[in-house]
Design a protein around this motif. Structure first.
Motif, mmCIF file in Angstrom:
data_model
loop_
_atom_site.group_PDB
_atom_site.id
_atom_site.type_symbol
_atom_site.label_atom_id
_atom_site.label_comp_id
_atom_site.label_asym_id
_atom_site.label_seq_id
_atom_site.Cartn_x
_atom_site.Cartn_y
_atom_site.Cartn_z
ATOM 1 N N ASP A 43 -1.523 2.104 -9.224
ATOM 2 C CA ASP A 43 -2.694 1.349 -8.795
ATOM 3 C C ASP A 43 -2.299 0.284 -7.774
ATOM 4 O O ASP A 43 -1.210 -0.287 -7.840
ATOM 5 C CB ASP A 43 -3.374 0.682 -9.981
ATOM 6 C CG ASP A 43 -4.073 1.676 -10.888
ATOM 7 O OD1 ASP A 43 -4.129 2.876 -10.539
ATOM 8 O OD2 ASP A 43 -4.561 1.245 -11.943
ATOM 9 N N TYR A 91 -8.583 -3.421 -4.662
ATOM 10 C CA TYR A 91 -8.174 -2.655 -5.835
ATOM 11 C C TYR A 91 -8.225 -1.186 -5.444
ATOM 12 O O TYR A 91 -9.232 -0.733 -4.907
ATOM 13 C CB TYR A 91 -9.137 -2.861 -7.002
ATOM 14 C CG TYR A 91 -9.367 -4.294 -7.380
ATOM 15 C CD1 TYR A 91 -8.579 -4.900 -8.348
ATOM 16 C CD2 TYR A 91 -10.379 -5.039 -6.786
ATOM 17 C CE1 TYR A 91 -8.795 -6.226 -8.704
ATOM 18 C CE2 TYR A 91 -10.596 -6.360 -7.138
ATOM 19 C CZ TYR A 91 -9.808 -6.943 -8.098
ATOM 20 O OH TYR A 91 -10.019 -8.247 -8.450
ATOM 21 N N GLN A 101 -9.782 -9.374 -2.030
ATOM 22 C CA GLN A 101 -8.941 -8.680 -2.997
ATOM 23 C C GLN A 101 -9.233 -7.196 -2.856
ATOM 24 O O GLN A 101 -10.387 -6.807 -2.704
ATOM 25 C CB GLN A 101 -9.274 -9.113 -4.419
ATOM 26 C CG GLN A 101 -8.987 -10.561 -4.677
ATOM 27 C CD GLN A 101 -9.390 -10.947 -6.087
ATOM 28 O OE1 GLN A 101 -9.173 -10.208 -7.035
ATOM 29 N NE2 GLN A 101 -9.973 -12.111 -6.219
ATOM 30 N N TRP A 145 0.826 -1.202 0.000
ATOM 31 C CA TRP A 145 0.000 0.000 0.000
ATOM 32 C C TRP A 145 0.870 1.266 0.000
ATOM 33 O O TRP A 145 0.669 2.164 -0.797
ATOM 34 C CB TRP A 145 -0.948 -0.009 1.189
ATOM 35 C CG TRP A 145 -1.671 1.280 1.370
ATOM 36 C CD1 TRP A 145 -1.472 2.209 2.341
ATOM 37 C CD2 TRP A 145 -2.697 1.820 0.529
ATOM 38 N NE1 TRP A 145 -2.311 3.289 2.172
ATOM 39 C CE2 TRP A 145 -3.069 3.064 1.060
ATOM 40 C CE3 TRP A 145 -3.332 1.367 -0.623
ATOM 41 C CZ2 TRP A 145 -4.051 3.862 0.476
ATOM 42 C CZ3 TRP A 145 -4.304 2.162 -1.199
ATOM 43 C CH2 TRP A 145 -4.653 3.386 -0.646
ATOM 44 N N ARG A 151 -7.144 3.025 -6.625
ATOM 45 C CA ARG A 151 -6.660 3.951 -7.639
ATOM 46 C C ARG A 151 -6.688 5.363 -7.065
ATOM 47 O O ARG A 151 -7.638 5.757 -6.420
ATOM 48 C CB ARG A 151 -7.527 3.879 -8.878
ATOM 49 C CG ARG A 151 -7.089 4.900 -9.936
ATOM 50 C CD ARG A 151 -7.667 4.611 -11.253
ATOM 51 N NE ARG A 151 -6.847 3.557 -11.862
ATOM 52 C CZ ARG A 151 -7.099 3.032 -13.041
ATOM 53 N NH1 ARG A 151 -8.132 3.411 -13.729
ATOM 54 N NH2 ARG A 151 -6.305 2.104 -13.532
ATOM 55 N N CYS A 198 2.507 1.916 -3.339
ATOM 56 C CA CYS A 198 1.562 2.440 -4.326
ATOM 57 C C CYS A 198 1.235 3.905 -4.059
ATOM 58 O O CYS A 198 1.141 4.697 -4.995
ATOM 59 C CB CYS A 198 0.284 1.597 -4.334
ATOM 60 S SG CYS A 198 0.546 -0.054 -5.024
ATOM 61 N N PHE A 208 -3.262 -3.343 -6.146
ATOM 62 C CA PHE A 208 -3.979 -4.608 -6.254
ATOM 63 C C PHE A 208 -3.293 -5.579 -5.327
ATOM 64 O O PHE A 208 -2.082 -5.787 -5.428
ATOM 65 C CB PHE A 208 -3.982 -5.160 -7.682
ATOM 66 C CG PHE A 208 -4.596 -6.531 -7.746
ATOM 67 C CD1 PHE A 208 -5.968 -6.691 -7.663
ATOM 68 C CD2 PHE A 208 -3.795 -7.641 -7.845
ATOM 69 C CE1 PHE A 208 -6.541 -7.957 -7.688
ATOM 70 C CE2 PHE A 208 -4.359 -8.917 -7.866
ATOM 71 C CZ PHE A 208 -5.730 -9.065 -7.793
ATOM 72 N N HIS A 209 -4.069 -6.167 -4.431
ATOM 73 C CA HIS A 209 -3.457 -7.072 -3.462
ATOM 74 C C HIS A 209 -4.509 -8.007 -2.893
ATOM 75 O O HIS A 209 -5.668 -7.633 -2.735
ATOM 76 C CB HIS A 209 -2.820 -6.243 -2.340
ATOM 77 C CG HIS A 209 -1.964 -7.022 -1.411
ATOM 78 N ND1 HIS A 209 -0.849 -7.729 -1.817
ATOM 79 C CD2 HIS A 209 -2.062 -7.224 -0.085
ATOM 80 C CE1 HIS A 209 -0.304 -8.313 -0.776
ATOM 81 N NE2 HIS A 209 -1.024 -8.019 0.284
ATOM 82 N N GLN A 210 -4.106 -9.226 -2.580
ATOM 83 C CA GLN A 210 -4.963 -10.192 -1.893
ATOM 84 C C GLN A 210 -4.418 -10.401 -0.497
ATOM 85 O O GLN A 210 -3.204 -10.525 -0.309
ATOM 86 C CB GLN A 210 -4.974 -11.524 -2.632
ATOM 87 C CG GLN A 210 -5.617 -11.433 -3.994
ATOM 88 C CD GLN A 210 -5.599 -12.776 -4.701
ATOM 89 O OE1 GLN A 210 -4.614 -13.509 -4.642
ATOM 90 N NE2 GLN A 210 -6.697 -13.084 -5.361
ATOM 91 N N VAL A 224 -10.678 2.696 -2.899
ATOM 92 C CA VAL A 224 -10.290 1.290 -2.779
ATOM 93 C C VAL A 224 -11.561 0.453 -2.704
ATOM 94 O O VAL A 224 -12.473 0.761 -1.950
ATOM 95 C CB VAL A 224 -9.419 1.048 -1.527
ATOM 96 C CG1 VAL A 224 -9.064 -0.424 -1.406
ATOM 97 C CG2 VAL A 224 -8.169 1.898 -1.576
#
Length: 86
Positions: free
Chosen positions: A50, A68, A66, A41, A70, A44, A52-54, A82
């Motif tokens: 952007d 997402y 998940q 985080w 931006r 980014c 993106f993470h699980q 998010v």
């Protein structure tokens, strides 16, 4: 700091919405996932790329989600949007 979350976050994570708005989200992430999630985080945010993470939330069991994210900028505000999904 999270300033808004909708009710769906409660269904997905099993945690009350206030836990997100009041910035307690770090306490809710499964301990083994916290450092890598936070590092990703921050990277980014620093690079305005952007997200993106699980990762897993703790809620009596470990639930994978998940995320997402931006960055947005407008004349009135800037920040991040998010979305968390199952």
């Amino acid at each position: 700091e999270c300033i808004f979350a909708n009710k769906e976050v409660e269904r997905i994570t099993g945690h009350p919405i206030d836990d997100f708005v009041n910035d307690k989200w770090k306490e809710l992430i499964y301990q083994d996932d916290l450092k890598v999630t936070e590092d990703k985080w921050l990277e980014c945010v620093k690079n305005a790329t952007d997200f993106f993470h699980q990762y897993r939330y703790k809620n009596g069991k470990h639930k994978w989600v998940q995320a997402y994210g931006r960055k947005f900028d407008s004349k009135k505000k800037s920040g991040w949007i998010v979305v968390i999904s199952e």
